[in-house]
Design an enzyme around this catalytic site. Structure first.
Site, PDB file in Angstrom:
ATOM      1  N   PHE A 106       0.809  -1.224   0.000  1.00 30.25           N
ATOM      2  CA  PHE A 106       0.000   0.000   0.000  1.00 30.25           C
ATOM      3  C   PHE A 106       0.836   1.264   0.000  1.00 30.25           C
ATOM      4  O   PHE A 106       0.374   2.326  -0.422  1.00 30.25           O
ATOM      5  CB  PHE A 106      -0.962  -0.005   1.197  1.00 30.25           C
ATOM      6  CG  PHE A 106      -0.356   0.466   2.488  1.00 30.25           C
ATOM      7  CD1 PHE A 106      -0.398   1.807   2.843  1.00 30.25           C
ATOM      8  CD2 PHE A 106       0.279  -0.422   3.347  1.00 30.25           C
ATOM      9  CE1 PHE A 106       0.167   2.245   4.029  1.00 30.25           C
ATOM     10  CE2 PHE A 106       0.845   0.011   4.528  1.00 30.25           C
ATOM     11  CZ  PHE A 106       0.795   1.347   4.869  1.00 30.25           C
ATOM     12  N   LYS A 107       2.089   1.176   0.466  1.00 27.06           N
ATOM     13  CA  LYS A 107       2.916   2.374   0.531  1.00 27.06           C
ATOM     14  C   LYS A 107       3.188   2.972  -0.854  1.00 27.06           C
ATOM     15  O   LYS A 107       3.601   4.121  -0.950  1.00 27.06           O
ATOM     16  CB  LYS A 107       4.230   2.077   1.255  1.00 27.06           C
ATOM     17  CG  LYS A 107       4.031   1.828   2.753  1.00 27.06           C
ATOM     18  CD  LYS A 107       5.343   1.672   3.497  1.00 27.06           C
ATOM     19  CE  LYS A 107       5.138   1.504   4.991  1.00 27.06           C
ATOM     20  NZ  LYS A 107       4.600   0.161   5.353  1.00 27.06           N
ATOM     21  N   ASP A 108       2.949   2.207  -1.907  1.00 23.86           N
ATOM     22  CA  ASP A 108       3.095   2.734  -3.265  1.00 23.86           C
ATOM     23  C   ASP A 108       2.240   3.983  -3.478  1.00 23.86           C
ATOM     24  O   ASP A 108       2.665   4.913  -4.156  1.00 23.86           O
ATOM     25  CB  ASP A 108       2.670   1.680  -4.304  1.00 23.86           C
ATOM     26  CG  ASP A 108       3.742   0.613  -4.514  1.00 23.86           C
ATOM     27  OD1 ASP A 108       4.939   0.910  -4.319  1.00 23.86           O
ATOM     28  OD2 ASP A 108       3.383  -0.527  -4.879  1.00 23.86           O
TER      29      ASP A 108
END
Ligand SMILES: *Cc1c(COP(=O)(O)O)cnc(C)c1O
Length: 434
Positions: A106-108
């Site tokens: 999710f950090k993308d």
């Protein structure tokens, strides 16, 4: 829009200042001074809109006062070049799959958005090249490196501890080249972090080169995470299942769940949230006792959640005016041991043919245990299970297929610069690079 510091000892900052600084001078976290609610018509039509369309409207509420609409739109659309599907696991439990981006976590979303926003500010101001320093124990480095890849005017240095990250993780930030340099430090993650901190405090270095961090506390990394909460709701609406929605977030530094709390403030009809912890259950203990007692983290299977002093706790408190009672009205919690993570990961795979990763497993279990009759539950699946293949395969006793995106990284050639862990060498290296 101005941003204030949660410590209230620094003057308010513009968006640009908040993004370039990351942390406020008084060491507080920046908060937008207003959280706009979105009109009922938006919530009504959301089921018909794309992820990008929804996100642009949310982005305008945050950043619309500070830049032209078409520029913001480009940043949003370019950030979200992948889907975030909502998948039904069983009964009224859904997984929001946040692992379809370039590094499968999710950090993308936040890293890509921040890179583009920072790139825009650099071009607009005609600033000299900005150098992003990031220390990583694995996942942050890959999200930041890939998020900033090819963004003009920015050079990224990823510092990582030699021999202490998995091969898959290492390949995700050492094979990129271009404006990404991997520094393989002969030391621990703490050594890497200390080098970055020292660099930010070193007067000569800061005079000679523009340094910034891509830390997860940066408003440009954390706020865009609100986008997918709206999109999750939209997908439930489309399936006519958007009733009494409960969202469960596997949490470490609490940036992800805080973005969800912002979405609720903007009017997203989420009934309540659940924060899932591993054995690092500082927040869960806070919910139970009202006491916030940070302590050193312990290593677990869900290692991206091994956080002993959640940095976004200050934002959560600020959002609820410091009231434990108000926090508890919106958020409940749960915490799981490695043994429980193993048990649930294996069980869900066997019974429902859905392969969780260790972080999503905490989210799934907290949701399955906490959901009440009539509620619809969504947990955030924060990473692809193949990213943790060495842990997941023994748990399910089967091979896990590696997606093409990860395969491509594995085929790349590792390029890194070995450095000792002392600051003198690091500083000399940076100065000679210019
Ligand atoms: C970073 C991370 C988390 C924790 O998110 P926070 O925003 O720090 O709470 C959970 N799962 C995965 C896979 C992560 O990489």
């Amino acid at each position: 829009m101005l941003y204030y510091s949660t410590n209230k000892q620094s003057p308010a900052a513009t968006l640009e200042e908040a993004v370039v600084r990351g942390l406020a001078p008084d060491k507080g976290l920046y908060m937008p001074e207003r959280i706009k609610t979105l009109p009922p018509a938006f919530y009504h039509n959301m089921g018909e809109m794309s992820f990008q369309e929804i996100s642009f409207i949310v982005a305008e509420a945050f950043f619309g006062e500070d830049m032209e609409a078409d520029i913001l739109k480009n940043i949003v659309y370019d950030t979200l070049r992948f889907d975030v599907p909502l998948v039904r696991v069983h009964d009224s439990i859904y997984s929001l799959e946040l692992f379809h981006g370039p590094t499968l976590a999710f950090k993308d979303v936040g890293a890509r958005f921040m890179a583009r926003l920072l790139g825009y500010f650099i071009r607009k101001e005609g600033r000299r090249e900005v150098n992003v320093l990031v220390a990583t124990s694995g996942d942050t480095g890959s999200a930041v490196a890939n998020g900033f890849l090819d963004v003009e005017g920015i050079h990224v240095y990823v510092l990582y501890p030699k021999g202490k990250v998995s091969e898959i993780q290492e390949k995700q930030f050492t094979t990129l080249g271009k404006n990404i340099t991997a520094l393989e430090i002969d030391g621990t993650f703490d050594d890497c972090q200390a080098l970055v901190k020292n660099a930010f405090m070193d007067e000569e270095l800061n005079r000679k080169m523009a340094l910034t961090s891509a830390n997860s506390i940066n408003v440009a990394r954390f706020l865009p995470q609100a986008f997918y909460y709206f999109y999750a709701y939209a997908q439930l609406e489309k399936q006519d299942a958007a009733r009494e929605v409960v969202i469960c977030v596997p949490s470490g530094n609490f940036g992800n769940i805080t973005a969800g709390l912002f979405a609720k403030r903007m009017g997203l009809p989420v009934k309540r949230f659940i924060a899932a912890n591993n054995r690092n259950d500082i927040f869960y203990q806070y919910l139970r006792t009202g006491e916030y007692s940070p302590r050193p983290s312990v290593p677990t299977l869900a290692n991206a959640m091994d956080v002993g002093a959640p940095s976004n706790f200050a934002r959560v408190l600020d959002l609820y005016g410091g009231s434990h009672e108000a926090v508890c009205a919106d958020i409940s919690g749960a915490a799981y041991t490695d043994e429980q993570i193993r048990e649930t990961l294996a069980d869900v795979y066997r019974r429902h043919h859905y392969l969780l990763d260790p972080h999503g497993t905490c989210g799934y279990r907290a949701l399955a245990e906490g959901l009440q009759a009539g509620e619809t539950g969504v947990f955030l699946e924060t990473a692809h299970p193949a990213k943790f293949i060495d842990r997941v395969e023994p748990i399910i006793g089967e091979r896990v297929a590696i997606p093409d995106t990860l395969q491509r990284f594995m085929q790349g050639t590792k390029q890194s610069i070995p450095l000792p862990s002392d600051f003198v060498h690091f500083k000399r290296y940076l100065l000679n690079r210019r």
